[in-house]
Scaffold this motif. Structure first.
Motif, PDB file in Angstrom:
ATOM      1  N   LEU A   1     -39.735 -20.409  33.464  1.00  0.00           N
ATOM      2  CA  LEU A   1     -39.877 -21.862  33.409  1.00  0.00           C
ATOM      3  C   LEU A   1     -40.256 -22.244  31.986  1.00  0.00           C
ATOM      4  N   ARG A   2     -39.316 -22.825  31.245  1.00  0.00           N
ATOM      5  CA  ARG A   2     -39.523 -23.088  29.824  1.00  0.00           C
ATOM      6  C   ARG A   2     -39.808 -24.556  29.518  1.00  0.00           C
ATOM      7  N   THR A   3     -39.334 -25.451  30.340  1.00  0.00           N
ATOM      8  CA  THR A   3     -39.446 -26.872  30.033  1.00  0.00           C
ATOM      9  C   THR A   3     -39.882 -27.650  31.272  1.00  0.00           C
ATOM     10  N   GLN A   4     -40.137 -28.940  31.066  1.00  0.00           N
ATOM     11  CA  GLN A   4     -40.495 -29.793  32.191  1.00  0.00           C
ATOM     12  C   GLN A   4     -39.334 -29.930  33.165  1.00  0.00           C
ATOM     13  N   ASN A   5     -38.122 -29.874  32.677  1.00  0.00           N
ATOM     14  CA  ASN A   5     -36.966 -29.909  33.582  1.00  0.00           C
ATOM     15  C   ASN A   5     -36.983 -28.727  34.532  1.00  0.00           C
TER      16      ASN A   5
ATOM     17  N   ALA B   1     -43.993 -28.462  30.111  1.00  0.00           N
ATOM     18  CA  ALA B   1     -43.732 -27.753  31.365  1.00  0.00           C
ATOM     19  C   ALA B   1     -44.839 -27.936  32.395  1.00  0.00           C
ATOM     20  N   THR B   2     -46.088 -28.079  31.953  1.00  0.00           N
ATOM     21  CA  THR B   2     -47.200 -28.191  32.906  1.00  0.00           C
ATOM     22  C   THR B   2     -47.713 -29.618  33.054  1.00  0.00           C
TER      23      THR B   2
ATOM     24  N   GLN C   1     -38.343 -28.759  39.181  1.00  0.00           N
ATOM     25  CA  GLN C   1     -37.640 -28.265  40.369  1.00  0.00           C
ATOM     26  C   GLN C   1     -38.601 -27.708  41.419  1.00  0.00           C
ATOM     27  N   LEU C   2     -39.859 -27.520  41.040  1.00  0.00           N
ATOM     28  CA  LEU C   2     -40.848 -26.999  41.979  1.00  0.00           C
ATOM     29  C   LEU C   2     -41.558 -28.138  42.698  1.00  0.00           C
ATOM     30  N   THR C   3     -42.072 -27.850  43.871  1.00  0.00           N
ATOM     31  CA  THR C   3     -42.914 -28.822  44.565  1.00  0.00           C
ATOM     32  C   THR C   3     -44.308 -28.794  43.951  1.00  0.00           C
ATOM     33  N   GLU C   4     -45.110 -29.810  44.262  1.00  0.00           N
ATOM     34  CA  GLU C   4     -46.486 -29.827  43.762  1.00  0.00           C
ATOM     35  C   GLU C   4     -47.243 -28.588  44.242  1.00  0.00           C
ATOM     36  N   ALA C   5     -47.022 -28.205  45.490  1.00  0.00           N
ATOM     37  CA  ALA C   5     -47.709 -27.030  46.028  1.00  0.00           C
ATOM     38  C   ALA C   5     -47.283 -25.763  45.300  1.00  0.00           C
ATOM     39  N   GLN C   6     -45.999 -25.665  44.954  1.00  0.00           N
ATOM     40  CA  GLN C   6     -45.524 -24.491  44.225  1.00  0.00           C
ATOM     41  C   GLN C   6     -46.113 -24.439  42.811  1.00  0.00           C
ATOM     42  N   ARG C   7     -46.233 -25.606  42.169  1.00  0.00           N
ATOM     43  CA  ARG C   7     -46.844 -25.629  40.837  1.00  0.00           C
ATOM     44  C   ARG C   7     -48.302 -25.172  40.904  1.00  0.00           C
ATOM     45  N   ALA C   8     -49.012 -25.669  41.900  1.00  0.00           N
ATOM     46  CA  ALA C   8     -50.405 -25.270  42.067  1.00  0.00           C
ATOM     47  C   ALA C   8     -50.511 -23.774  42.362  1.00  0.00           C
ATOM     48  N   GLY C   9     -49.602 -23.263  43.192  1.00  0.00           N
ATOM     49  CA  GLY C   9     -49.609 -21.847  43.532  1.00  0.00           C
ATOM     50  C   GLY C   9     -49.318 -20.967  42.331  1.00  0.00           C
TER      51      GLY C   9
ATOM     52  N   TRP D   1     -50.984 -25.530  27.475  1.00  0.00           N
ATOM     53  CA  TRP D   1     -50.980 -26.201  28.785  1.00  0.00           C
ATOM     54  C   TRP D   1     -50.891 -27.712  28.552  1.00  0.00           C
ATOM     55  N   ASP D   2     -49.680 -28.237  28.571  1.00  0.00           N
ATOM     56  CA  ASP D   2     -49.446 -29.646  28.264  1.00  0.00           C
ATOM     57  C   ASP D   2     -49.973 -30.564  29.359  1.00  0.00           C
ATOM     58  N   HIS D   3     -50.486 -31.723  28.935  1.00  0.00           N
ATOM     59  CA  HIS D   3     -50.933 -32.780  29.835  1.00  0.00           C
ATOM     60  C   HIS D   3     -50.060 -34.012  29.648  1.00  0.00           C
TER      61      HIS D   3
END
Length: 349
Positions: free
Chosen positions: A114-118, A262-263, A122-130, A248-250
């Motif tokens: 996973l290199r970019t925000q694009n 990405a983050t 593609q992930l769900t919020e739960a997948q990002r948290a996981g 870790w981008d905000h």
């Protein structure tokens, strides 16, 4: 034979070398430069049946001690049976007659990066948290490894690590600088004045961030492999946390061109939450955490300046290099802002 986007890679020579180190049959190879590489050129190799990854140093402007293929190869090989997932290494070539530089080959993991925000969109919020949770667990597990248990007792010298780091990155800046940046000298002065009173020795990855994870396509919380170990050593492990937080981008802030936001999406924790999770996972408290965050921005700014220097000389491959130099100033500025607001003695100026 093919050298798609990789004219300097002699796949005939690579094939002959690979046949000498790999088990089983190796057929005719094709090679493709993997898009997105901004440091060590990385190629996907295949003979139509099996697939590998080849990594070599960049051409042109290369900083002293950087891009050490043997170092990266040894780190991966040593960690193969540890709690940290890494790809299987196949072989290291130090003979420059093969492709003109040292290189190593490892298995190609069948996952995604996973290199970019694009990509992360593609992930769900739960997948990002996981995924974030798995990254913090993996980082804590890496730092819990006794280097002697994996044959890395001589991998570096933890004593005096942070002091040496400051000297090293000052030299790297001097070797790469394309413009005057008085912030570098000021940050160096503050970082020297505010050196942490204690350290947390262990194996340091050196570039732990989201796009150096190979994750499972069907389960993004499952990390298949941690990649890019060229900067690994023995040292203060909390520097890895600082690097992760710097990348870790905000949302609402500038994005580092390497991670490209990405983050900065719902589901990913904040930097402060990452710090808390890491400390809980390791059972430690780091009162000097601001020092590590400032140092990380300082270090990454110097790395980006080095990439920018290679780009201006025409020695970069891949894509998205043009804007890298534009991030040096913002990173140095954020480091100064954090330092000035810190309660760490010496860091505020």
């Amino acid at each position: 034979m093919s050298t798609t986007a990789a004219d300097e890679l002699d796949v005939l020579r690579v094939r002959d070398w690979l046949r000498g180190v790999e088990t089983g049959t190796v057929g005719d190879l094709s090679a493709t430069l993997i898009a997105g590489g901004r440091s060590n050129p990385t190629y996907a190799l295949t003979d139509g049946d099996r697939s590998w990854i080849l990594r070599r140093p960049p051409q042109g402007h290369v900083l002293p001690t950087a891009h050490d293929m043997g170092r990266e190869y040894r780190a991966l090989s040593s960690l193969k049976d540890s709690a940290v997932p890494v790809p299987r290494t196949v072989g290291l070539c130090t003979d420059p007659s093969v492709i003109g530089a040292s290189f190593y080959v490892m298995d190609k993991l069948e996952g995604i990066t996973l290199r970019t925000q694009n990509d992360t969109a593609q992930l769900t919020e739960a997948q990002r948290a996981g995924l974030a949770g798995s990254m913090m667990t993996t980082l804590a597990e890496l730092h819990a490894i006794d280097p002697a248990d994996v044959g890395l007792a001589d991998w570096g010298k933890p004593d005096g690590f942070l002091e040496r780091q400051l000297r090293r990155w000052q030299r790297q800046w001097d070797a790469s600088a394309t413009s005057e940046r008085p912030e570098v000298a000021e940050l160096l002065r503050r970082l020297q004045a505010g050196l942490p009173s204690r350290s947390y020795p262990g194996i340091v990855h050196g570039d732990f961030k989201i796009d150096n994870m190979m994750i499972d396509r069907s389960d993004p919380a499952h990390i298949l492999g941690v990649l890019d170990w060229e900067m690994s050593t023995l040292g203060d492990t909390v520097t890895d946390l600082g690097i992760l937080c710097s990348f870790w981008d905000h949302e609402g802030e500038f994005f580092n061109p390497i991670t490209a936001g990405a983050t900065a999406l719902p589901g990913f924790p904040t930097r402060d939450e990452l710090v808390d999770r890491y400390m809980i996972a390791r059972g430690i408290d780091v009162p000097d955490i601001d020092w590590y965050l400032v140092f990380a921005d300082f270090k990454i700014a110097i790395i980006l300046e080095g990439i920018h220097a290679r780009h201006t000389q025409g020695h970069t491959e891949g894509e998205d290099f043009a804007g890298v130099g534009e991030m040096v100033g913002p990173l140095l500025g954020r480091a100064l802002e954090r330092a000035s607001a810190s309660s760490v003695t010496g860091l505020a100026g």
